[in-house]
Scaffold this motif. Structure first.
Motif, PDB file in Angstrom:
ATOM      1  N   LYS B 380      -5.379  62.546  41.366  1.00  0.00           N
ATOM      2  CA  LYS B 380      -4.730  62.072  40.085  1.00  0.00           C
ATOM      3  C   LYS B 380      -5.647  61.271  39.478  1.00  0.00           C
ATOM      4  O   LYS B 380      -6.906  60.928  40.144  1.00  0.00           O
ATOM      5  CB  LYS B 380      -3.505  61.318  40.470  1.00  0.00           C
TER       6      LYS B 380
ATOM      7  N   LEU C  16       2.529  71.782  37.888  1.00  0.00           N
ATOM      8  CA  LEU C  16       3.239  70.704  38.444  1.00  0.00           C
ATOM      9  C   LEU C  16       3.005  70.690  39.968  1.00  0.00           C
ATOM     10  O   LEU C  16       2.916  69.797  40.811  1.00  0.00           O
ATOM     11  CB  LEU C  16       4.607  70.492  37.820  1.00  0.00           C
ATOM     12  N   ALA C  19      -0.300  70.009  41.322  1.00  0.00           N
ATOM     13  CA  ALA C  19      -0.524  68.421  41.531  1.00  0.00           C
ATOM     14  C   ALA C  19       0.555  68.180  42.778  1.00  0.00           C
ATOM     15  O   ALA C  19      -0.152  67.276  43.552  1.00  0.00           O
ATOM     16  CB  ALA C  19       0.184  67.756  40.305  1.00  0.00           C
ATOM     17  N   GLY C  20       1.595  68.516  42.972  1.00  0.00           N
ATOM     18  CA  GLY C  20       2.463  67.929  43.828  1.00  0.00           C
ATOM     19  C   GLY C  20       1.792  68.602  45.467  1.00  0.00           C
ATOM     20  O   GLY C  20       1.812  67.902  46.537  1.00  0.00           O
ATOM     21  N   GLU C  89       6.953  66.521  40.871  1.00  0.00           N
ATOM     22  CA  GLU C  89       5.738  67.702  41.333  1.00  0.00           C
ATOM     23  C   GLU C  89       6.055  67.542  42.976  1.00  0.00           C
ATOM     24  O   GLU C  89       5.785  68.783  43.131  1.00  0.00           O
ATOM     25  CB  GLU C  89       4.446  66.721  41.128  1.00  0.00           C
TER      26      GLU C  89
END
Lengths: 488, 488, 488, 488
Positions: B380, C16, C19-20, C89
């Motif tokens: 991130k 998402l 990212a998760g 996420e």
């Protein structure tokens, strides 16, 4: 020289000396700085010719200091700087000397025992300036020392006052409000003036310098310097980082709970403890008490230290606000009358009151003694219950004097190794270099050296700057690493 | 003046400003020192006439500082001193001004946003020296500031370098090994020289002085003083006790775990954490990590600090000795290449690497970027997994830059209130008094005043010396309480 | 099965999910217990045939739990057990599945998103009991799960209440004082009864057992057992030592300061913090706040815990005694109305009020909302300033609900790895063994196994008993080491 | 009865008794639980008729316990349960009795002195079962006690073994490998059998029950219960929360550093300390050492406790891994041979080795004594340097026995007040209620009562549940507050 002449009276006890020698051996293990100096400087004996008059608590650790000075070539005579602080077995061990063989030319003349009167004390202090035996043995014409190693400044005071009175040819009478101790000093110097009116003037001239251990003594030295009365150069050992930040903080952290335990056996955990002062002494005290599970409340006069205490998680309050809350009161300020009779009267029954500050009058003992209806009951030596007219009692440790010396055994060896390594380096500096008149601190590189000599014993791995990093920072690879005003 | 001219580009967002204003209100509650100065000096406006060029992280706390300067009468232009550290809502709030009414004459020109390029950054810095709008409005003949408030010394550098190049009439070409940033600076000054060859010389003449926030900037100032190149007096705010001992230690204690948590959500408890450096920053870092249940290992180059770390119960080791043991690496030294690529390669898989030191190159990011086979994966923003050719990864926070700014929100308001109260008092001193050329620290009494202004908010009761105690100690009842070399 | 059917609405977002997935990968590194179970049991797939209805905060850590259950052979449907606690996420990553390939048969149906309404919430909970898609795919005649994994007992409640109403053939009307949530539950079950009057009875019959995560849920289970209404065996995961003593204490120690920081950025150091309750949650909270330099005051109803707090150095006081002293109030008790409106009104301006206890009504939010003249200002999501009629404000975090979930990210992965390893072992036990009806705890050997699986990650070397020592103590070399009543 | 008959030999010293009485008075102030029981039950004398045979370290605190039992109506005879642990002045004070008047009917027969031989010890233990003097004075036909108060189970052992041998009519010969102590026991019982072959059988029949203080004794009791040999009901005082969690943890936290200091005066700060075991004793030890600035390394056999240690920030390692790193070794496990001769040989020169565990054989002293070439040098009583054949020494405290008793003064009064208030409540229970045969723990409400009686002394304000909260939690307003398996 026979043992008898080396030994002061009262400690000429060989079994005591033997017990002390065991303790010295253990202490040497805990004093790596001093032992490293013996190794580094023993062969070259840079203190040969030094005649050191030492006035410093005659403990086991001081014994290692004394024998280090001797190992570096010095001659030494010693007195304690406190009437209660002598450990007789340490005094005996030093007096008998490391070989432990009666009759062997080994011991150092020591004038100190636990529980001196004030008259004893100042008599002892005069003895460290009387080098007639050594002069006779050496066929020399000097009669006194050429170096002073001082703690609290009493030895230095005696020389300065002695010379001052010799200059005017008379010792003044005591004033009505003068303390008993001051009267003893005047009597001592009056007697000296009568028998040898030039003694202290001669001694003062011979002294190359003094190295001073404590805040109190340093304070006196700066006042002498300010008033123009200082007679010889001084090194302020107290303000070496490895002294003041270690001795005060880590020494008290150790010896405060130790003294509380030996004196009272009271569980510290869960108690409310009040610590007056959040300087290095107070920081060490507060950390130790918290580490034992007490809730600590701190008082401060300096807003910066007060803010530090708050940031460290301590309540900061005036003593008046917490009298009925605290179970243990510790004073560590360097100020007087921090705990007054009024305060004592407001405390809970059997509150414990202890002083770890630099001076003996942080607790108003004189006021307590004068309090009508107060009764003093000895629980055991150095622990007294004072029954107060309000029906409550307080437990006063060490008569209000330094409890870490009176109820415990003072700072432990490792802490004192830091302080005393500074002392020896300071003696080396003053004896070898021509320091100008004034009060000096040790160069930072020597301060760092003191620390360096204590790292191996703790298993510390030091990181070394690369040449590139050294250049980048503008800091030598081997130090000094910090500016003089760095606060650690 | 319309809002448009007051606002720098990108932050002219009123809803952002409104959000920022809420945060300012909360921050004011946590900055009692600044609010007390507004109360004390607001009516007399002692900074009237001061034109302050400010270069300091444009955070919520800085917003309270800026508005305090304005409340004391100053005019201000502001840039951030770090490309990542701006909180846009704080910038917007200051730009719009406290009334929040667009068009009202209120806001301060702010040139800062989160995520500047280096080109942006130096453009912004030049803007705080361009006071033509203000001059036009005032009908004045000056065109620049008369005070600098600096953090890290970039604003001061620009003036000194600008004037230096103007004196010789040319900006040198970049050398092969020069950093990208230095090239941008040279380009910036080259353009300036082309358009106005006397600009920095005029500015330098107008500056009454600079107050500098950080170790880095102070270091540069002392070097300028030593080399004789310093152009105006400076006050070293960094070395106020209430700055260096608070900001560094207590600020880091707060923001290091905060940044670790926001960046990684990794449980600190039970982990082995390595902290390079045991100065004030390292002390705060080590305390914070221990307070969260980590086992902390410290490295040091200075034997005194190393000994302190050991006495505080920390293992002291070289980083090489613990590479395969530590889970979290924190650098807080002020040195470069403290964590090298070699070190990174030796770490455990997914070790966390963070920098809280004064400089950005404590971690050798350039070396890592140049490492063949290394791959950077963004988890991130400000959190990157670097996959290394040995099959292991490390997590680098904030690209190796200051993680307490990049991953957290910097020092909290209360800490900054201490620092910034020093800043305002320093600006007041420099603007009101004729300080000689040189680098000065604030008088101790002002340092103590800063602390004093923060006590009530923490419920601290300060103890007051009695006149007798004051006389006994030779310390004024209201301070200053300590000698200059006292270490706190 | 296409991704679309696996995905609940609102989280079908592949970026998402990506990212998760990054976060899951990092979390897996911090969840060694779960990863070890995958390694130990992945090949044998002992949960093949298990159809688990999961109701537990849909966080990154839960995602690792879910995928562990799947790796052990189970089929899973999932909802969150709190309307705010879902990390979208994480939900997306689990829904998409580990391969990340849309269309691949991988994802787990997840019904959860951050910020559900109560209606959403109970709709989601019903979805984990509707296995018609899976049944159709398998050609099976079951329509629901055969295992429940619960947190707080909502899934269990739905089954018990659903069956209860089906037995009597009617869902009662809400009573006037009933909460909004209870009304939603009644509506939900009323609709279910209308469409399928035997649904919950069938489901209840199929359930082999439930494993329950929290104090609250366990409390409900014991009440069901006591009243004879319990429908299937339950394992109380909460009271495993490696759950309750770790999750509560070390989890809160981590997430309380994290939540305070993210919510307020207020310096904790120097503040006075009040912690209601000195159970495991309170112990963790108090340690964390002290570790950040706060002065902590604790309240307790149980004299034993109160005495522990005092022994640990904390002031123990009633909240009424310290309202005007504390800056931060933390409730961690499991009780209701621990902080009342009366208390709020007595607090200092901008006091911070946070709940880390097991229930949402520790702070009387209903009372505050009903307080005439009170105004709620959103500072940012989950942080509200409540302006009270007395002119002062308080900052309420997460609307009075669990702030470690609302303002932080809940317990960190390593803590949850302990809890969830217990969960998986409990699922394995219940699915494989015939546990009698009742509420059970895990055998101590499994509890010790959970701990054992987390040691390597922390570099812990375990000592092994010699056969002689084992015989001497009467303790097996590999445990269990302690009696059931040992308190750790 | 004259003083002479009440007094055991060797302690009939009135000045010793007077010194002890001072200490008792201070201890009473620190034992609020016992004093509260005197106040609550003194008037009703519920122990009238109880004849208690006590076997427990004869310290100042035990003296307050004994006089509390007497104040509640009991008759008492007492022995110590350890040959070193008697404080002679406490024994003398109890023997003389509270009035301090020789000849007054006051004292309690005490059979204990510091430094008993094993023969002395078991002779003393038999004396507490010989109530012929009291029987004669009362004109009663009993000859022994009807209650036992035991610590370690030696009194209980004597009764059980005595009766066992009487049943078979013979005392077996010692086996070749039997310990010296076991031989003394056999000799003692052989002599008893010869003079009165039914003595122990009669005594066993009269005993209503035993209250047992320690882990060891409790362990023996559970074994007797398991084997069906238990002769009378027992209350396990050790496992009251206010005993085990307080005595073990907070007692050791106090007495470990106290003992280290008194024994060695070595600075704990900066040292590496190894603590074997992280149960309550180990937790207290580790906290105390850390609180003094040591770096603490812990060893554990139980993965749960090991994980706790790691979470609390301690390195967890096997002793073999840190032999050359640690300066201080502390064993607190309850196991045997935790520190072997092999370990001792691997330690650093002058490493300090101390045992605070439940048993005396945690350190293999027998092995050390048998080590060829090892030499034992007494530094001072209870402190011995063992010179090992490898040229290094270790310092063994208290001959490897419990150093908190041998080198310090045991647990402090406040801790013992918790333990002993449990003891008195247990004696009251067993004497008043008909407990079935078996080993019981005190009801939780009484455990909570013990805590409650100690709160005022610490200034603790307890919070009280509202009736609504009580109903909500299902917990009575006045407790018990927790389930039996709650772990505190």
């Amino acid at each position: 020289m026979t043992v008898t002449t080396a030994l002061p009276f009262k400690v000429a006890d060989l079994s005591l000396a033997e017990a002390g020698r065991h303790q010295l051996r253990l202490a040497e293990h805990e004093m790596p700085g001093l032992m490293a100096l013996r190794e580094e400087f023993g062969p070259s004996r840079p203190l040969a010719g030094a005649r050191i008059a030492g006035s410093l608590h005659m403990t086991v650790q001081t014994a290692v200091l004394i024998e280090t000075l001797v190992a570096l070539g010095a001659q030494v005579r010693w007195a304690s700087c406190n009437i209660f602080s002598t450990q007789n077995e340490a005094a005996a061990a030093v007096a008998v000397g490391p070989t432990g063989t009666p009759g062997a030319p080994a011991g150092v003349p020591v004038f100190a025992w636990k529980g001196e009167t004030l008259e004893d004390y100042w008599w002892c202090t005069t003895q460290i300036f009387d080098w007639s035996v050594e002069a006779a043995a050496a066929g020399a014409d000097w009669t006194g020392p050429n170096m002073i190693l001082d703690d609290g400044g009493d030895a230095t005071l005696l020389v300065h006052k002695g010379r001052e009175f010799e200059l005017v040819g008379a010792v003044p009478d005591a004033e009505p409000g003068d303390s008993h101790e001051w009267r003893v000093i005047l009597d001592t110097l009056r007697a000296s003036l009568a028998t040898d009116p030039g003694r202290w003037t001669r001694i003062a001239e011979d002294i190359r310098g003094v190295t001073e251990e404590t805040t109190t003594g340093v304070h006196r030295l700066y006042e002498l310097e300010k008033s123009g009365d200082l007679l010889f150069p001084a090194i302020n050992v107290n303000d070496s980082v490895t002294k003041s930040k270690f001795d005060n903080k880590y020494g008290i952290r150790h010896s405060l709970p130790d003294g509380l335990n030996r004196a009272t056996d009271v569980l510290i955990g869960g108690k409310v403890a009040f610590v007056a002062g959040y300087g290095d002494v107070g920081k060490g005290a507060a950390e130790a008490l918290r580490g034992q599970g007490a809730r600590v409340i701190v008082s401060e006069i300096d807003p910066i230290n007060a803010l530090q205490a708050a940031m460290d998680g301590f309540q900061v309050a005036r003593i008046e606000s917490v009298l009925d809350e605290a179970d243990i009161f510790v004073s560590g300020t360097g100020n007087q009358n921090v705990i007054t009779v009024e305060h004592l009267l407001g405390m809970k029954h059997l509150a414990i009151v202890a002083n770890v500050g630099h001076f003996d009058d942080e607790i108003d003992m004189a006021g307590l003694e004068a309090l009508s209806g107060a009764e003093k009951v000895e629980i055991k030596p150095q622990v007294h219950e004072w029954r107060m007219p309000n029906g409550r009692s307080v437990l006063i440790l060490s008569e209000g004097r330094l409890m870490n010396l009176g109820n415990a055994t003072g700072h432990p060896s490792f802490v004192m190794s830091n302080s005393f390594t500074n002392q020896v380096l300071a003696q080396l500096e003053l004896f070898a270099e021509d320091y100008p008149l004034g009060v000096h601190v040790l160069p930072k590189l020597l301060d760092e050296k003191v620390a360096r000599l204590h790292l191996d014993a703790l298993g510390v791995e030091l990181t070394t700057l690369t040449p590139e990093q050294s250049a980048y920072l503008g800091v030598p690879v081997n130090g000094p690493f910090k500016s003089d005003h760095y606060r650690y």
